[in-house]
Each structure stands twice: as structure tokens, then as C-alpha cells.
Design an enzyme around this catalytic site. Structure first.
Site, PDB file in Angstrom:
ATOM      1  N   PRO A   1      -9.385  58.275 -24.669  1.00  7.04           N
ATOM      2  CA  PRO A   1      -9.629  59.310 -23.663  1.00  7.04           C
ATOM      3  C   PRO A   1     -10.286  58.764 -22.403  1.00  7.04           C
ATOM      4  O   PRO A   1     -11.094  57.831 -22.456  1.00  7.04           O
ATOM      5  CB  PRO A   1     -10.565  60.279 -24.396  1.00  7.04           C
ATOM      6  CG  PRO A   1     -10.254  60.088 -25.833  1.00  7.04           C
ATOM      7  CD  PRO A   1      -9.944  58.632 -25.979  1.00  7.04           C
ATOM      8  N   GLU A   2      -9.918  59.350 -21.279  1.00  8.77           N
ATOM      9  CA  GLU A   2     -10.501  58.948 -20.000  1.00  8.77           C
ATOM     10  C   GLU A   2     -11.840  59.659 -19.796  1.00  8.77           C
ATOM     11  O   GLU A   2     -12.190  60.599 -20.504  1.00  8.77           O
ATOM     12  CB  GLU A   2      -9.531  59.311 -18.871  1.00  8.77           C
ATOM     13  CG  GLU A   2      -8.099  58.892 -19.103  1.00  8.77           C
ATOM     14  CD  GLU A   2      -7.757  57.522 -18.540  1.00  8.77           C
ATOM     15  OE1 GLU A   2      -8.412  57.074 -17.585  1.00  8.77           O
ATOM     16  OE2 GLU A   2      -6.809  56.903 -19.058  1.00  8.77           O
TER      17      GLU A   2
ATOM     18  N   ARG B   1      -3.340  46.028 -23.026  1.00  7.09           N
ATOM     19  CA  ARG B   1      -2.932  47.414 -22.776  1.00  7.09           C
ATOM     20  C   ARG B   1      -1.686  47.409 -21.892  1.00  7.09           C
ATOM     21  O   ARG B   1      -1.509  46.530 -21.040  1.00  7.09           O
ATOM     22  CB  ARG B   1      -4.036  48.186 -22.053  1.00  7.09           C
ATOM     23  CG  ARG B   1      -5.385  48.184 -22.755  1.00  7.09           C
ATOM     24  CD  ARG B   1      -5.367  48.917 -24.086  1.00  7.09           C
ATOM     25  NE  ARG B   1      -4.994  50.312 -23.944  1.00  7.09           N
ATOM     26  CZ  ARG B   1      -5.854  51.277 -23.589  1.00  7.09           C
ATOM     27  NH1 ARG B   1      -7.120  50.993 -23.327  1.00  7.09           N
ATOM     28  NH2 ARG B   1      -5.451  52.527 -23.507  1.00  7.09           N
TER      29      ARG B   1
ATOM     30  N   LYS C   1     -17.498  57.048 -21.080  1.00  8.18           N
ATOM     31  CA  LYS C   1     -16.716  57.552 -22.207  1.00  8.18           C
ATOM     32  C   LYS C   1     -17.588  57.828 -23.434  1.00  8.18           C
ATOM     33  O   LYS C   1     -17.058  58.074 -24.520  1.00  8.18           O
ATOM     34  CB  LYS C   1     -15.617  56.549 -22.559  1.00  8.18           C
ATOM     35  CG  LYS C   1     -14.616  56.328 -21.423  1.00  8.18           C
ATOM     36  CD  LYS C   1     -13.515  55.394 -21.859  1.00  8.18           C
ATOM     37  CE  LYS C   1     -12.525  55.145 -20.737  1.00  8.18           C
ATOM     38  NZ  LYS C   1     -11.392  54.306 -21.174  1.00  8.18           N
TER      39      LYS C   1
END
Length: 265
Positions: A2-3, A250, A51
Site C-alpha cells: 500500500p502507498e 519491483r 507507511k
């Protein structure tokens, strides 16, 4: 993963459900804190830090969680708990229950020692006091490793706290910068930091990360998740490749025309 805006929204909902009321339900389903019991303690606040999620409770304690790749919080009315092995933490009061599913990290800290868990983070893009000083600090941190690829640097939470893979790709596209450009060659890092703040701030009160201004399904992003499809600006097929980050390789998305590589790169 999640951002930062997703975590900010989760923190706000936790705060709305729990803050100012004593806990009547406290269930840590992780071995390290299996015997911890916060019942009777009032929740002071829930806040995000990049985060990370911090729920501060009476007695100088903080519940520190991180969603990692698959975690989420569900807020529901008080009632019988669902039987679900994915639930790793439950906090509740007479009205509401907060269920933490598949949380990547659950720990109980002394509030005075929170810096041991989050003090390494860079400026938080969604901090209430974000301003020129925080932005300048982020630019300085970016410049500390001038040979580093900008796509890798943006994901480093010790530089800027809150950017994930979606925003990395979208920020670089909107800035016209190739993901493998060295930080030292980025034309305007200050503008890039300011853009990152604006994007996360614009999306923090809703689900989803809209960077195009178009909320229609499939139209939300410029390049992220669009490998092989035409660039929305020039029609060139969007490309995808793996790029190193502090959490492993990523996928990175970019338009080779709108974000040209440096000569010789």
C-alpha cells in the site's frame, strides 16, 4: 504494498473509531504479544508515519503495525468476531471493532520509544506539518547518493516516506524522467518532491490512486500497469522492466518517448 495515502486513510478511520474511548477488546494474534491486554486503556490517537501505523494508548504504549504487501484494516460495528485465520490483531470498544488482516508487522512499543521503529524514515509526505522545510530535507536526502537511480531512490522510505510503486512510476512519467536516470541528473528534484506531495495529498481521502484526473475504471494512471499499451500522451507502447529497490526488484513502467533515457544510458 500500500502507498502512503492508503495508510493515511486507514489511520484516520482507526482514529475515528477508537480515539477517546477505552478498549473493551484487545486480541494480539502474534506470538510475541499473545499475552498483551490493552483492555480498559483509552486510545489517544491513531496516526500514520509514511507507511507505518501508530495507535497510541493510555499508559504510554503504542501499537505499531505495517501493512506490508497484503495487510488491511477493517472497521466494523461491535459484534461477534469473524472466524478468520488472517486476522492478526483486534482492537475494539463498545461501538466499533478494528480488525487487522494479514498485517506484515504487529508490535507493542513504549510511545517514548517510537523513534526506534520509525525514526529512520525520511520526511512524511502526508505529515500535518509538511512544508518547505520538509521538502528541502527530502531533496537533501535524495542528493546524498547522486549516482543512485531515481526510480530506486523514490522508493527508499529513508529518503521520502510514503511513495510506493504506483506513485514512483506516475511521478517519473509526469516529470518526464527516465527511471534509470541518476539522481544527480534529475533536472528539478524539488519539483519532483512537490509533485509527490500533491499527488498523495489529492488522493488521501479516497480509495485508489488517481494521477490522470480521470476516475473512470482503467483511466486512473498514465503508465503504471499499462505495459504494452499506448502512452496516453504520445501513443508509444509503455514499457516495463524490473528495477532494484530497498524491498527487492519491483516492476517499473515508463514511456520511452516521454521519458527518454540519457545519452549513453
Amino acid at each position: 504494498m500500500p502507498e502512503g495515502d492508503t495508510v493515511w486513510l486507514a489511520a484516520r478511520r482507526l482514529h475515528e473509531a477508537l480515539a477517546g474511548r477505552p478498549l473493551t477488546l484487545s486480541d494480539f494474534r502474534v506470538p510475541r504479544h499473545a499475552t498483551a491486554d490493552l483492555r480498559g486503556r483509552e486510545v489517544h490517537e491513531a496516526r500514520s508515519r509514511g507507511k507505518h501505523l501508530l495507535v497510541r494508548v493510555e499508559g504510554g504504549l503504542t501499537v505499531h503495525t505495517h501493512l506490508m504487501m497484503e495487510g488491511r484494516w477493517q472497521i466494523r460495528r461491535a459484534g461477534p468476531l469473524p472466524r478468520d485465520h488472517r486476522i492478526r490483531l483486534v482492537l475494539g470498544n463498545a461501538e466499533w471493532q478494528a480488525l487487522g488482516y494479514s498485517l506484515g508487522l504487529v508490535e507493542l512499543l513504549r510511545t517514548a520509544g517510537e523513534d526506534e521503529a520509525v525514526g529512520h524514515l525520511g520526511p512524511d509526505l502526508l505529515a500535518p506539518d509538511w512544508g518547505a522545510e520538509a521538502a528541502a530535507a527530502a531533496v537533501r536526502r535524495l542528493g546524498e547518493r547522486p549516482d543512485r537511480e531515481i526510480g530506486e531512490a523514490l522508493l527508499d522510505q529513508t529518503v521520502l516516506a510514503g511513495i510506493g510503486n504506483v506513485y514512483k512510476a506516475e511521478i517519473l512519467f509526469l516529470s518526464g524522467v527516465h527511471p534509470w536516470t541518476p539522481v544527480a541528473a534529475v533536472p528539478d528534484p524539488q519539483a519532483m518532491v512537490d509533485l509527490a506531495h500533491r499527488l498523495l495529498d489529492a488522493n488521501k481521502e479516497r480509495h485508489g490512486h488517481i494521477t490522470t484526473g480521470d476516475r473512470r475504471r482503467g483511466r486512473e494512471h498514465w503508465v503504471y500497469g499499462r505495459a504494452g499499451r499506448p502512452c496516453r500522451r504520445c501513443g508509444t507502447p509503455v514499457r516495463r522492466a524490473g528495477q532494484t529497490s530497498d524491498v527487492g526488484v519491483r516492476s517499473t513502467y515508463w514511456c520511452p518517448r516521454c521519458q527518454p533515457a540519457l545519452a549513453g544510458g
